[in-house]
Design an enzyme around this catalytic site. Structure first.
Site, PDB file in Angstrom:
ATOM      1  N   GLY A   1       0.931  -1.268  -0.267  1.00 44.50           N
ATOM      2  CA  GLY A   1       0.015   0.229   0.510  1.00 44.50           C
ATOM      3  C   GLY A   1       0.469   1.143  -0.125  1.00 44.50           C
TER       4      GLY A   1
ATOM      5  N   CYS B   1      -6.831  -9.108  -0.880  1.00 46.24           N
ATOM      6  CA  CYS B   1      -5.854  -7.571  -0.771  1.00 46.24           C
ATOM      7  C   CYS B   1      -6.787  -6.410  -0.716  1.00 46.24           C
ATOM      8  CB  CYS B   1      -4.316  -7.751  -1.279  1.00 46.24           C
ATOM      9  SG  CYS B   1      -3.397  -6.254  -1.258  1.00 46.24           S
TER      10      CYS B   1
ATOM     11  N   THR C   1      -5.286  -3.437  -1.386  1.00 41.17           N
ATOM     12  CA  THR C   1      -4.382  -2.754  -2.403  1.00 41.17           C
ATOM     13  C   THR C   1      -4.120  -3.424  -3.851  1.00 41.17           C
ATOM     14  OG1 THR C   1      -3.428  -2.388  -0.342  1.00 41.17           O
ATOM     15  CG2 THR C   1      -2.406  -1.756  -2.613  1.00 41.17           C
TER      16      THR C   1
ATOM     17  N   CYS D   1      -8.417  -2.799   4.063  1.00 40.97           N
ATOM     18  CA  CYS D   1      -6.953  -3.296   4.521  1.00 40.97           C
ATOM     19  C   CYS D   1      -7.460  -4.444   5.186  1.00 40.97           C
ATOM     20  CB  CYS D   1      -6.148  -2.858   4.467  1.00 40.97           C
ATOM     21  SG  CYS D   1      -4.564  -3.514   4.717  1.00 40.97           S
ATOM     22  N   THR D   2      -6.944  -5.380   4.674  1.00 39.63           N
ATOM     23  CA  THR D   2      -7.251  -7.125   5.219  1.00 39.63           C
ATOM     24  C   THR D   2      -6.209  -7.440   6.075  1.00 39.63           C
ATOM     25  OG1 THR D   2      -5.496  -8.245   3.698  1.00 39.63           O
ATOM     26  CG2 THR D   2      -8.295  -7.945   3.372  1.00 39.63           C
TER      27      THR D   2
HETATM   28  N1  DGL Z   1      -3.734  -6.757   3.344  1.00 38.41           N
HETATM   29  C1  DGL Z   1      -3.884  -5.471   2.178  1.00 38.41           C
HETATM   30  C2  DGL Z   1      -4.765  -4.625   1.618  1.00 38.41           C
HETATM   31  O1  DGL Z   1      -6.163  -5.354   2.186  1.00 38.41           O
HETATM   32  C3  DGL Z   1      -2.187  -4.106   1.975  1.00 38.41           C
HETATM   33  C4  DGL Z   1      -1.294  -4.087   2.972  1.00 38.41           C
HETATM   34  C5  DGL Z   1       0.050  -3.353   2.550  1.00 38.41           C
HETATM   35  O2  DGL Z   1       0.216  -2.161   2.182  1.00 38.41           O
HETATM   36  O3  DGL Z   1       0.864  -4.476   1.894  1.00 38.41           O
HETATM   37  O4  DGL Z   1      -5.116  -3.179   1.247  1.00 38.41           O
END
Ligand code: DGL
Length: 255
Positions: free
Chosen positions: A43, A73, A75, A184-185
């Protein structure tokens, strides 16, 4: 009937929150989770980098014969889902997006804070989503630089996390916020700290259950459900192998 595993991908550990929803809804399926913690956080990278990393992560899962892919995810979904679908026509590919719709439609004139990575909020996919519901709710986009990284490092509670969240929520101290959307997960794993540091009663929602339901619909529609009576297996892989114990801990965590 198709016994092959379902691939679940995230930039790191966060997608395990989506994996949990998927295994709860489809307990008879096998799942293969790949977290790219070596390259997290996505992100805070640029669009081209996230696109390249996401394509590579999905190729890694496909090379192991998965029948469908969940991009767990927000992102990676906002950056690369269209590319993935054009590159793999016919493959069920399920993405996740911030749960703005259920939050905005839940009651009249609500205030909704959407917590997400800087890249998710910057991308057109999210901007269109927020604009589509701005007549139903006051949608406030809150980029949370550094928060996914805290989850990656195992800081799921404690002083540093509390201080970060208090600073983040300072502008909302006197606002009547109805919903916080975890866009964000990684963030569901710090849901308790978010609730505590927000300091006022608020509903907190995320998109995992909706994503799991979408996965089930797509598998059903394509005749790809495993349809066995025994429980499926969950396998973890990570580009940083020392994150595997943490993956198990998050999969079982009570949050
Ligand atoms: N888990 C990711 C999401 O849902 C992002 C985390 C990251 O920045 O890598 O956006």
């Amino acid at each position: 009937m198709d016994p092959r595993a379902i691939g679940v991908f995230d930039s790191g550990l966060g997608g395990i929150s989506v994996l949990r929803a998927c295994t709860a809804l489809l307990p008879q399926e096998d799942f293969l989770f790949f977290g790219d913690s070596a390259n997290a956080p996505y992100g805070e990278k640029d669009l081209a980098q996230v696109q390249a990393l996401t394509l590579a992560g999905i190729d890694h899962l496909l090379a192991q014969g998965v029948k469908a892919v969940v991009v767990a995810c927000n992102t990676a979904t906002s950056a690369a889902i269209a590319l993935l679908r054009s590159r793999h026509p016919g493959l069920p590919i399920i993405g996740i997006e911030p749960a703005v719709k259920p939050a905005a439609q839940a009651r009249d004139s609500s205030q909704v804070i959407v917590m997400a990575t800087p890249l998710t909020i910057h991308e057109d996919k999210y901007q269109r989503l927020a604009a589509a519901f701005c007549h139903q709710a006051d949608v406030i986009s809150l980029p949370c630089k550094g928060l996914a990284e805290m989850v990656e490092q195992g800081r799921w509670e404690g002083e540093a996390l509390d201080a970060y969240l208090q600073e983040l929520f300072l502008p909302f101290r006197y606002c009547n916020v109805d919903y916080i959307v975890l866009g964000c997960t990684h963030y569901p794993f710090v849901r308790r700290a978010i609730r505590k540091n927000f300091g006022r009663p608020v509903e907190i929602i995320d998109g995992s259950d909706g994503t799991a339901r979408q996965l089930r619909r797509q598998l059903e529609g394509a005749g790809l459900l495993a349809q066995r009576s025994t429980p499926g297996r969950v396998t973890f892989q990570n580009s940083l192998p020392d994150r595997l114990p943490m993956s198990q801990a998050l999969f079982q965590m009570d949050y």
